[in-house]
Scaffold this motif. Structure first.
Motif, PDB file in Angstrom:
ATOM      1  N   UNK A  60       0.934  -1.137  -0.013  1.00  0.00           N
ATOM      2  CA  UNK A  60      -0.111  -0.136   0.029  1.00  0.00           C
ATOM      3  C   UNK A  60       0.834   1.263  -0.051  1.00  0.00           C
ATOM      4  N   UNK A  61       0.326   2.200  -0.677  1.00  0.00           N
ATOM      5  CA  UNK A  61       1.144   3.625  -0.621  1.00  0.00           C
ATOM      6  C   UNK A  61       1.604   4.053   0.672  1.00  0.00           C
ATOM      7  N   UNK A  62       0.691   4.005   1.913  1.00  0.00           N
ATOM      8  CA  UNK A  62       0.879   4.297   3.293  1.00  0.00           C
ATOM      9  C   UNK A  62       0.897   3.071   4.047  1.00  0.00           C
ATOM     10  N   UNK A  63       1.562   2.839   4.893  1.00  0.00           N
ATOM     11  CA  UNK A  63       1.834   1.629   5.537  1.00  0.00           C
ATOM     12  C   UNK A  63       1.850   2.158   7.036  1.00  0.00           C
ATOM     13  N   UNK A  64       1.764   1.237   7.856  1.00  0.00           N
ATOM     14  CA  UNK A  64       1.787   1.299   9.495  1.00  0.00           C
ATOM     15  C   UNK A  64       0.617   2.624  10.030  1.00  0.00           C
ATOM     16  N   UNK A  65      -0.453   2.576   9.145  1.00  0.00           N
ATOM     17  CA  UNK A  65      -1.205   3.648   9.435  1.00  0.00           C
ATOM     18  C   UNK A  65      -1.917   3.650  10.775  1.00  0.00           C
ATOM     19  N   UNK A  66      -1.873   4.866  11.392  1.00  0.00           N
ATOM     20  CA  UNK A  66      -2.684   4.939  12.638  1.00  0.00           C
ATOM     21  C   UNK A  66      -3.483   5.994  12.696  1.00  0.00           C
ATOM     22  N   UNK A  67      -4.675   5.962  12.985  1.00  0.00           N
ATOM     23  CA  UNK A  67      -5.956   6.867  12.851  1.00  0.00           C
ATOM     24  C   UNK A  67      -6.839   7.124  13.966  1.00  0.00           C
ATOM     25  N   UNK A  68      -6.797   8.387  14.537  1.00  0.00           N
ATOM     26  CA  UNK A  68      -7.386   8.594  15.917  1.00  0.00           C
ATOM     27  C   UNK A  68      -7.938   9.966  15.508  1.00  0.00           C
ATOM     28  N   UNK A  69      -9.426  10.157  16.328  1.00  0.00           N
ATOM     29  CA  UNK A  69      -9.767  11.518  16.265  1.00  0.00           C
ATOM     30  C   UNK A  69      -9.025  12.139  17.234  1.00  0.00           C
ATOM     31  N   UNK A  70      -8.958  13.580  16.530  1.00  0.00           N
ATOM     32  CA  UNK A  70      -7.986  14.592  17.516  1.00  0.00           C
ATOM     33  C   UNK A  70      -8.970  15.581  17.965  1.00  0.00           C
ATOM     34  N   UNK A  71      -9.448  16.656  16.775  1.00  0.00           N
ATOM     35  CA  UNK A  71     -10.163  17.557  17.134  1.00  0.00           C
ATOM     36  C   UNK A  71     -11.498  17.514  16.074  1.00  0.00           C
ATOM     37  N   UNK A  72     -12.332  16.721  16.548  1.00  0.00           N
ATOM     38  CA  UNK A  72     -13.557  16.493  15.914  1.00  0.00           C
ATOM     39  C   UNK A  72     -14.201  17.771  15.117  1.00  0.00           C
ATOM     40  N   UNK A  73     -14.459  18.896  15.815  1.00  0.00           N
ATOM     41  CA  UNK A  73     -15.143  19.851  15.568  1.00  0.00           C
ATOM     42  C   UNK A  73     -14.399  20.566  14.036  1.00  0.00           C
ATOM     43  N   UNK A  74     -13.077  20.316  14.251  1.00  0.00           N
ATOM     44  CA  UNK A  74     -12.439  20.925  12.807  1.00  0.00           C
ATOM     45  C   UNK A  74     -11.981  19.651  12.026  1.00  0.00           C
ATOM     46  N   UNK A  75     -12.539  18.361  12.171  1.00  0.00           N
ATOM     47  CA  UNK A  75     -12.436  17.459  11.420  1.00  0.00           C
ATOM     48  C   UNK A  75     -10.766  16.873  11.272  1.00  0.00           C
ATOM     49  N   UNK A  76     -10.115  17.393  12.321  1.00  0.00           N
ATOM     50  CA  UNK A  76      -8.590  17.060  12.527  1.00  0.00           C
ATOM     51  C   UNK A  76      -8.502  15.721  13.111  1.00  0.00           C
ATOM     52  N   UNK A  77      -7.540  15.268  12.695  1.00  0.00           N
ATOM     53  CA  UNK A  77      -7.199  13.562  13.329  1.00  0.00           C
ATOM     54  C   UNK A  77      -5.764  13.415  13.553  1.00  0.00           C
ATOM     55  N   UNK A  78      -5.417  12.607  14.483  1.00  0.00           N
ATOM     56  CA  UNK A  78      -4.181  12.157  14.614  1.00  0.00           C
ATOM     57  C   UNK A  78      -4.097  10.996  13.888  1.00  0.00           C
TER      58      UNK A  78
END
Length: 534
Positions: A60-78
């Motif tokens: 896959x183009x991006x590997x070891x992906x981690x995705x968590x909610x960071x600032x939901x009001x702004x649609x920003x994620x960790x």
């Protein structure tokens, strides 16, 4: 696919925790602080090697992906992820930091005297680890806001490294250089912040990523690629320029380069290498990832202008290097020329050019580290940076002179040493689109030979000048720093395949995303002065 274990969080968080532990040590435990900092840096290197072994270049183009909610009001994620380009820059970073800590083992004594008081050592080591952590998360961030936060945050520890730990420099000179570094980069960051906000406003208006918008890099790129990023070309051009300006300051690209020589001379050699070989790569990495992939059409529109500025930087940096009387400032100006080659390869928008540019980022980091650190060892012994004060060093310190010579030859891209391959790829990739630009860029090869060989002749050959007779050769600690760099220059000079195997699939993904393809054989190169065809 999202990974179960937080590999990338561990990668950047380890040096942060290491910095905290170093700062928590009692003030009298100076040696412990150094050893602990070195141990943390080596552990991070080992962890990154495991990442590289587990990485699948054909996956896959991006590997070891981690995705968590960071600032939901702004649609920003960790959101973190690793591609081949980021991986090789991560490996460069984690490989250089242990060597820089070892090279600067006694920098604090030069700052504060033979017996530094307080927590000078602790602070110096901790700041180095913090810079490493912030650079690493910048390479692996897949959220635009997250990237921006750490793109700016890394300026703070770097500012204190320049302003507070410049070995043998007057405090006023260090402070001025540090403030100049900070102001230039903060201004560029503010321009970029406006562009980041602009992207967010567009995603909210167009419902990209939901009603709250999105800072997710992959989501925004997909929208841009599919034509769903509903903004006028003028707006997208302005947003591109906002990102590009910040990256051009960081890289640096002529004429936004003037902070670099002052900062490089004012800092300790280890901190200067950390800045030029590691921190500044975030700028060129940002061009390759964010400018091209978020704004493909704007990138193509402004490519001739960027190519022209890169050419000016290549020639300008080389010419100014020839006229320098300060060895450290001379090496700093060579970096301006080399960054011009990297940016030239990126905006040639060919597979050879971008692969060469990425490889050049790695090779420049290694060669600059070798040359600058050996020069730093020499300057610390002699107590002067003036080239005219040296002479005959090869008679009293032959190993040091030999290491300096090999690093210098790498800087001028001698065949058989690592930078040659990357520079050759950049020139070949550029020639297929911008023939005249490639021809002009080759003139820097002659200029590089002039400033490197003339510098070596004045400093290392001839009779031993007064004051140099007591210079001593590299000690074991210094050899442990220089030897891996020389080996890497030789190895990658004859066998760059391990790096290119990671880089090539990521470059192909970038070009496919922005809708660019290599020119067909026999297609005339673009040779007009601006670099673009009508």
């Amino acid at each position: 696919m999202v990974t179960a274990y937080p590999w990338l969080t561990t990668l950047w968080l380890a040096p942060v925790l290491g910095a905290a532990v170093v700062l928590a040590l009692p003030a009298r435990r100076r040696t412990t602080a150094r050893v602990l900092g070195l141990g943390v840096a080596v552990a991070v290197l080992a962890f990154a090697v495991v990442l590289a072994v587990r990485f699948d270049p054909g996956g896959a183009p991006y590997q070891f992906v981690e995705s968590h909610t960071w600032i939901p009001a702004f649609g920003a994620g960790y959101t973190l992820g690793l591609d081949g380009i980021a991986l090789v820059l991560v490996l460069l970073t984690v490989a250089l930091v242990p060597l820089l800590i070892l090279a600067g083992w006694h920098d604090d004594r030069e700052i504060s005297g033979a017996a530094p008081e307080g927590r000078v050592v602790h602070t110096y080591v901790a700041l180095t680890l913090l810079v490493e952590a912030m650079v690493l998360i910048s390479f692996v961030a897949l959220d635009i806001l997250l990237f921006y936060v750490f793109f700016e945050a890394m300026l703070v520890p770097m500012y204190f490294l320049i302003g507070g730990f410049g070995a043998g420099r007057q405090r006023g000179q260090r402070s001025r250089a540090a403030v100049k570094f900070l102001l230039y980069n903060l201004f560029g960051g503010l321009i970029m912040l406006a562009a980041v906000i602009g992207i967010y406003v567009i995603t909210v208006r167009d419902g990209i990523g939901g009603a709250s918008g999105s800072f997710d890099f992959r989501t925004v790129v997909a929208a841009a690629n599919s034509g769903h990023l509903g903004a006028t070309p003028g707006v997208l051009n302005a947003l591109f320029l906002g990102f590009m300006f910040a990256f051009a300051v960081k890289a640096p690209l002529w004429p936004l380069h003037t902070w670099l020589p002052d900062a490089a001379v004012a800092a300790t050699p280890s901190s200067a290498v950390l800045m030029m070989a590691v921190v500044d790569k975030v700028g060129t990495f940002g061009m390759l990832r964010y400018c091209l992939m978020l704004f493909p059409d704007a990138s193509k529109t402004y490519a001739p202008l960027v190519v022209t500025l890169a050419l000016v930087g290549i020639v300008y940096g080389a010419i100014l290097a020839i006229g320098q009387t300060d060895v450290m400032r001379l090496i700093a100006y060579t970096s301006i020329s080399h960054f011009g080659f990297i940016i030239l390869g990126i905006f040639a928008m060919t597979s050879q050019g971008q692969a060469g540019a990425t490889l050049y980022m790695v090779n420049h980091g290694i060669s600059t580290a070798a040359l600058f650190l050996v020069a730093g060892f020499l300057v610390s012994r002699r107590g002067t940076r003036l080239i005219a004060d040296f002479g005959g060093v090869q008679k009293v310190a032959p190993v040091m002179a030999g290491a300096f010579f090999i690093a210098g030859l790498a800087t001028l891209s001698l065949p058989g040493l690592a930078p040659f391959v990357s520079e050759f790829l950049v020139l070949v990739g550029t020639f297929t689109r911008y023939g005249l630009a490639a021809v002009i860029a080759t003139s820097a090869l002659v200029l590089a030979a002039l400033y490197v060989l003339w510098m070596y002749q004045r400093m290392m050959t001839g009779p031993v000048k007064e004051g140099n007779e007591r210079l001593y050769d590299l000690v074991p600690r210094e050899l442990a720093v220089v030897a891996p760099l020389i080996v890497a220059l030789l190895f990658l000079g004859v066998y760059p395949k391990p790096v290119l195997d990671f880089v090539n699939p990521a470059v192909a993904h970038t070009l496919t995303t922005i809708g660019e393809h290599d020119p067909a054989p026999g297609t005339p190169a673009r040779v007009d002065a601006g670099g673009a065809t009508k």
